[in-house]
Design a protein around this motif. Structure first.
Motif, PDB file in Angstrom:
ATOM      1  N   PHE A  87      10.774   0.477   0.563  1.00 55.23           N
ATOM      2  CA  PHE A  87      10.219  -0.293   1.150  1.00 55.23           C
ATOM      3  C   PHE A  87       9.072  -0.673   0.453  1.00 55.23           C
ATOM      4  O   PHE A  87       8.121   0.212   0.249  1.00 55.23           O
ATOM      5  CB  PHE A  87       9.958   0.125   2.645  1.00 55.23           C
ATOM      6  N   ALA A  88       8.481  -2.051   0.107  1.00 52.18           N
ATOM      7  CA  ALA A  88       7.348  -2.459  -0.615  1.00 52.18           C
ATOM      8  C   ALA A  88       6.063  -1.921   0.421  1.00 52.18           C
ATOM      9  O   ALA A  88       5.176  -1.511  -0.348  1.00 52.18           O
ATOM     10  CB  ALA A  88       7.244  -3.717  -0.822  1.00 52.18           C
ATOM     11  N   THR A  89       6.202  -2.130   1.729  1.00 57.17           N
ATOM     12  CA  THR A  89       5.207  -1.779   2.641  1.00 57.17           C
ATOM     13  C   THR A  89       4.840  -0.250   2.449  1.00 57.17           C
ATOM     14  O   THR A  89       3.827   0.248   2.364  1.00 57.17           O
ATOM     15  CB  THR A  89       5.458  -2.109   3.898  1.00 57.17           C
ATOM     16  N   ALA A  90       5.887   0.622   2.286  1.00 54.18           N
ATOM     17  CA  ALA A  90       5.839   2.217   2.225  1.00 54.18           C
ATOM     18  C   ALA A  90       4.807   2.321   0.838  1.00 54.18           C
ATOM     19  O   ALA A  90       4.093   3.327   0.646  1.00 54.18           O
ATOM     20  CB  ALA A  90       7.025   2.825   2.306  1.00 54.18           C
ATOM     21  N   ALA A  91       5.634   1.781  -0.203  1.00 57.19           N
ATOM     22  CA  ALA A  91       5.117   2.056  -1.472  1.00 57.19           C
ATOM     23  C   ALA A  91       3.469   1.510  -1.614  1.00 57.19           C
ATOM     24  O   ALA A  91       2.608   2.462  -2.267  1.00 57.19           O
ATOM     25  CB  ALA A  91       5.808   0.928  -2.565  1.00 57.19           C
ATOM     26  N   THR A  92       2.868   0.375  -0.940  1.00 63.33           N
ATOM     27  CA  THR A  92       1.583   0.149  -0.877  1.00 63.33           C
ATOM     28  C   THR A  92       0.943   1.218  -0.031  1.00 63.33           C
ATOM     29  O   THR A  92      -0.189   1.541  -0.384  1.00 63.33           O
ATOM     30  CB  THR A  92       1.547  -1.588  -0.084  1.00 63.33           C
ATOM     31  N   ALA A  93       1.427   1.643   0.964  1.00 63.05           N
ATOM     32  CA  ALA A  93       0.736   2.758   1.779  1.00 63.05           C
ATOM     33  C   ALA A  93       0.840   3.879   1.016  1.00 63.05           C
ATOM     34  O   ALA A  93      -0.384   4.547   1.127  1.00 63.05           O
ATOM     35  CB  ALA A  93       1.717   2.719   3.133  1.00 63.05           C
ATOM     36  N   TYR A  94       1.571   4.275   0.343  1.00 64.11           N
ATOM     37  CA  TYR A  94       1.622   5.679  -0.768  1.00 64.11           C
ATOM     38  C   TYR A  94       0.436   5.465  -1.726  1.00 64.11           C
ATOM     39  O   TYR A  94      -0.464   6.392  -1.709  1.00 64.11           O
ATOM     40  CB  TYR A  94       2.852   5.590  -1.317  1.00 64.11           C
ATOM     41  N   GLN A  95       0.284   4.214  -2.167  1.00 60.67           N
ATOM     42  CA  GLN A  95      -0.649   3.934  -2.957  1.00 60.67           C
ATOM     43  C   GLN A  95      -2.086   4.143  -2.270  1.00 60.67           C
ATOM     44  O   GLN A  95      -2.979   4.675  -2.940  1.00 60.67           O
ATOM     45  CB  GLN A  95      -0.524   2.505  -3.608  1.00 60.67           C
ATOM     46  N   GLY A  96      -2.208   3.518  -1.093  1.00 55.73           N
ATOM     47  CA  GLY A  96      -3.404   3.616  -0.377  1.00 55.73           C
ATOM     48  C   GLY A  96      -3.987   5.000   0.168  1.00 55.73           C
ATOM     49  O   GLY A  96      -5.115   5.580  -0.165  1.00 55.73           O
ATOM     50  N   VAL A  97      -2.637   5.769   0.492  1.00 57.81           N
ATOM     51  CA  VAL A  97      -3.154   7.330   0.692  1.00 57.81           C
ATOM     52  C   VAL A  97      -3.424   8.219  -0.373  1.00 57.81           C
ATOM     53  O   VAL A  97      -4.322   8.929  -0.321  1.00 57.81           O
ATOM     54  CB  VAL A  97      -1.908   7.644   1.828  1.00 57.81           C
ATOM     55  N   PHE A  98      -2.591   8.087  -1.078  1.00 56.46           N
ATOM     56  CA  PHE A  98      -2.511   9.209  -2.410  1.00 56.46           C
ATOM     57  C   PHE A  98      -3.167   8.588  -3.760  1.00 56.46           C
ATOM     58  O   PHE A  98      -3.354   9.282  -4.652  1.00 56.46           O
ATOM     59  CB  PHE A  98      -1.160   9.564  -2.655  1.00 56.46           C
TER      60      PHE A  98
END
Length: 184
Positions: A87-98
């Motif tokens: 999921f691209a939205t999860a990849a973006t969220a991962y980048q934002g969190v970590f």
């Protein structure tokens, strides 16, 4: 729990669940069921033939059969980690969190088909260690994954790894999982 299945498979399938009925899976009858949940609510249910240990990714050539499902409970970081390859939205969220890109990439041979905005199906061919758990062995791993970013990120994953001749069982198991957990 009663589940509607084709008559020719009715005697071959059971519903397996943990003691608190958090998650229920359809898998071949006579298998062993194991559940494991952590304090944050993440965890899942694994069903496999007796005497077979086959939970995380398995090596090429192995003959592990299993139906394994997990969910990330209250662990938002776990949700974005699990879902970021699909999921691209999860990849973006991962980048934002970590502050770094998703650590897992999807193998090029893994087929992914969107079912809805929050659910995808995927297939890992034999020998491909992909997002299926287990995957990478002698049998194809077919699965579904959900990702719900709001209000608190969550992700559910179900994988069915059986010989190709038993694909109708995987279809029933995965469709039931989507019906039960696709909008959770």
């Amino acid at each position: 729990m009663q589940v509607t299945v084709p008559n020719n498979l009715a005697n071959q399938l059971y519903v397996y669940t943990d003691q608190d009925s958090i998650m229920a899976l359809i898998a071949p009858s006579g298998w062993v069921c194991q559940a494991d949940y952590k304090a944050d609510g993440s965890g899942g249910v694994s069903v496999y033939p007796g005497g077979e240990v086959s939970l995380p990714h398995i090596g090429a050539g192995a003959t592990a059969q299993a139906v394994v499902a997990s969910q990330t409970g209250g662990c938002a970081g776990c949700a974005v980690l699990q879902a970021c390859p699909l999921f691209a939205t999860a990849a973006t969220a991962y980048q934002g969190v970590f502050s770094k890109p998703c650590p897992t990439t999807r193998p090029s041979s893994e087929a992914v088909v969107p079912i809805s905005g929050s659910t995808v199906s995927f297939s890992d061919p034999p020998g491909t260690s992909g997002n299926g758990i287990p995957s990478g062995g002698a049998y194809p791993a077919h699965g579904v994954m959900t990702y719900h970013p709001q209000p608190n990120a969550s992700s559910w994953l179900d994988t069915c790894t059986l010989p190709s001749s038993e694909q109708p069982i995987c279809t029933i198991a995965l469709n039931r999982f989507i019906a039960s957990y696709g909008s959770t």
